[in-house]
Design a protein around this motif. Sequence first.
Motif, PDB file in Angstrom:
ATOM      1  N   LEU A 269     -42.877 -24.220   1.607  1.00  0.00           N
ATOM      2  CA  LEU A 269     -44.224 -24.738   1.385  1.00  0.00           C
ATOM      3  C   LEU A 269     -44.948 -23.961   0.298  1.00  0.00           C
ATOM      4  CD1 LEU A 269     -45.564 -25.191   5.042  1.00  0.00           C
ATOM      5  CD2 LEU A 269     -44.554 -26.934   3.558  1.00  0.00           C
ATOM      6  N   PRO A 270     -45.918 -24.594  -0.368  1.00  0.00           N
ATOM      7  CA  PRO A 270     -46.814 -23.841  -1.248  1.00  0.00           C
ATOM      8  C   PRO A 270     -47.557 -22.779  -0.437  1.00  0.00           C
ATOM      9  CG  PRO A 270     -47.042 -26.210  -1.625  1.00  0.00           C
ATOM     10  CD  PRO A 270     -46.197 -26.045  -0.388  1.00  0.00           C
ATOM     11  N   ILE A 271     -47.964 -21.717  -1.105  1.00  0.00           N
ATOM     12  CA  ILE A 271     -48.629 -20.621  -0.403  1.00  0.00           C
ATOM     13  C   ILE A 271     -49.878 -21.103   0.332  1.00  0.00           C
ATOM     14  CG2 ILE A 271     -49.828 -18.413  -0.715  1.00  0.00           C
ATOM     15  CD1 ILE A 271     -47.981 -17.867  -3.078  1.00  0.00           C
ATOM     16  N   ALA A 272     -50.660 -21.981  -0.308  1.00  0.00           N
ATOM     17  CA  ALA A 272     -51.908 -22.442   0.297  1.00  0.00           C
ATOM     18  C   ALA A 272     -51.655 -23.208   1.581  1.00  0.00           C
ATOM     19  CB  ALA A 272     -52.672 -23.312  -0.699  1.00  0.00           C
TER      20      ALA A 272
ATOM     21  N   VAL B 251     -54.741 -20.622  -2.936  1.00  0.00           N
ATOM     22  CA  VAL B 251     -54.871 -21.767  -3.846  1.00  0.00           C
ATOM     23  C   VAL B 251     -54.799 -21.300  -5.297  1.00  0.00           C
ATOM     24  CG1 VAL B 251     -56.430 -23.564  -4.686  1.00  0.00           C
ATOM     25  CG2 VAL B 251     -56.160 -23.203  -2.228  1.00  0.00           C
ATOM     26  N   LEU B 252     -55.469 -20.197  -5.615  1.00  0.00           N
ATOM     27  CA  LEU B 252     -55.432 -19.661  -6.977  1.00  0.00           C
ATOM     28  C   LEU B 252     -54.024 -19.228  -7.364  1.00  0.00           C
ATOM     29  CD1 LEU B 252     -58.736 -17.540  -7.043  1.00  0.00           C
ATOM     30  CD2 LEU B 252     -58.286 -19.708  -8.222  1.00  0.00           C
TER      31      LEU B 252
ATOM     32  N   ILE C  32     -49.431 -25.599  -8.993  1.00  0.00           N
ATOM     33  CA  ILE C  32     -49.552 -26.541  -7.879  1.00  0.00           C
ATOM     34  C   ILE C  32     -51.034 -26.781  -7.590  1.00  0.00           C
ATOM     35  CG2 ILE C  32     -49.109 -26.928  -5.427  1.00  0.00           C
ATOM     36  CD1 ILE C  32     -46.625 -25.191  -5.696  1.00  0.00           C
ATOM     37  N   VAL C  33     -51.440 -28.045  -7.641  1.00  0.00           N
ATOM     38  CA  VAL C  33     -52.817 -28.424  -7.333  1.00  0.00           C
ATOM     39  C   VAL C  33     -52.820 -29.121  -5.974  1.00  0.00           C
ATOM     40  CG1 VAL C  33     -54.828 -29.756  -8.051  1.00  0.00           C
ATOM     41  CG2 VAL C  33     -53.344 -28.708  -9.775  1.00  0.00           C
TER      42      VAL C  33
ATOM     43  N   ASN D 269     -55.968 -34.524   0.736  1.00  0.00           N
ATOM     44  CA  ASN D 269     -55.894 -34.331   2.188  1.00  0.00           C
ATOM     45  C   ASN D 269     -55.887 -32.853   2.568  1.00  0.00           C
ATOM     46  OD1 ASN D 269     -53.194 -34.275   1.039  1.00  0.00           O
ATOM     47  ND2 ASN D 269     -52.422 -34.163   3.138  1.00  0.00           N
ATOM     48  N   PHE D 270     -55.480 -31.992   1.630  1.00  0.00           N
ATOM     49  CA  PHE D 270     -55.497 -30.547   1.892  1.00  0.00           C
ATOM     50  C   PHE D 270     -56.927 -30.078   2.168  1.00  0.00           C
ATOM     51  CE2 PHE D 270     -56.276 -26.279   0.256  1.00  0.00           C
ATOM     52  CZ  PHE D 270     -55.316 -25.527   0.932  1.00  0.00           C
TER      53      PHE D 270
END
Length: 296
Positions: free
Chosen positions: A92-95, A254-255, A263-264, A268-269
């Motif tokens: 998964l992305p970190i965020a 997110v940063l 990754i943006v 829904n996030f």
Amino acid sequence: MTNDQIGISMRIGATVFFTLMVLCVKLTSGTIPLGQVVFFRSVIALIPLVLFLRLTDDFPGGLGTKRPFGHVTRCLFGAAAMFASFATIRYLPIAEATIIGYVTPIFTMILARIVLAEQVTATRWIGVALGFSGILTLVLPDLTGTKANEEYLIGVSLGFITAMLTSVAMIQVRSLTKTENAGAIAFYFAFTCAVLGAATFPLGWSAPSMEEYALLVGAGFAGGIAHILMTLGYKYSEASKLAPFEYLSLVFAVLADLMIFDIVPASNFYVAAAFIFTSVSFVALKDRRKPKPAQT
């Protein structure tokens, strides 16, 4: 600076270093075996941790324990949570991994009710409902059956497993802190994770490049420093005053995703984040009963 300002600064610093640790782990994904990452993160973290315990006169005298089996249980569940957490980051992305981690207090609350017989108010059950609504908002749009989304489902499942294992470990920590030194709890956890990570050597470790060695060492130091700063933060300020600053971990995540991995987050996030922030707020805001007047 006031004590509260010092405590808040320490808590923010801990969040920054924790994000750096996660970023270092993420950058080793796919090239360094999971057990090897856990080993380096844990054994390197022992260096700043032991130095800190020496400065506070808690090493080695503070490592004495009256509850060795309690430490074993806490360490095993905590180590399993670390393995699962690092595996989650690989999928998964970190965020998104961070936001799923926010359900940990909810699981902890449920376990505290079952294991420790702590009271759970209606407000907190509402928090549980909001938290799971947020997770469903985050996960459901991506579960369409394609290969990519199957991998996403694996990551989400590992995130939930991480949250549950962490909750069990936290319940054990709550119990241990009644009789045990906080430094001892942290030391035995890092030591156990290092041993379990080393035990995966026969399964095959890679030969890291210099850059990968730097990332592994960086993950260890960042994790160790984050733990120390968090400990100091709670020394200078109350947990209730520091709790809102935990949300900064999502901002930093997110940063990191945006600047390092381009990754943006999808729309829904942010909806899920709103649900989960509200949920955690409900859980964090314990129903404060007015003290009963003394009977005469």
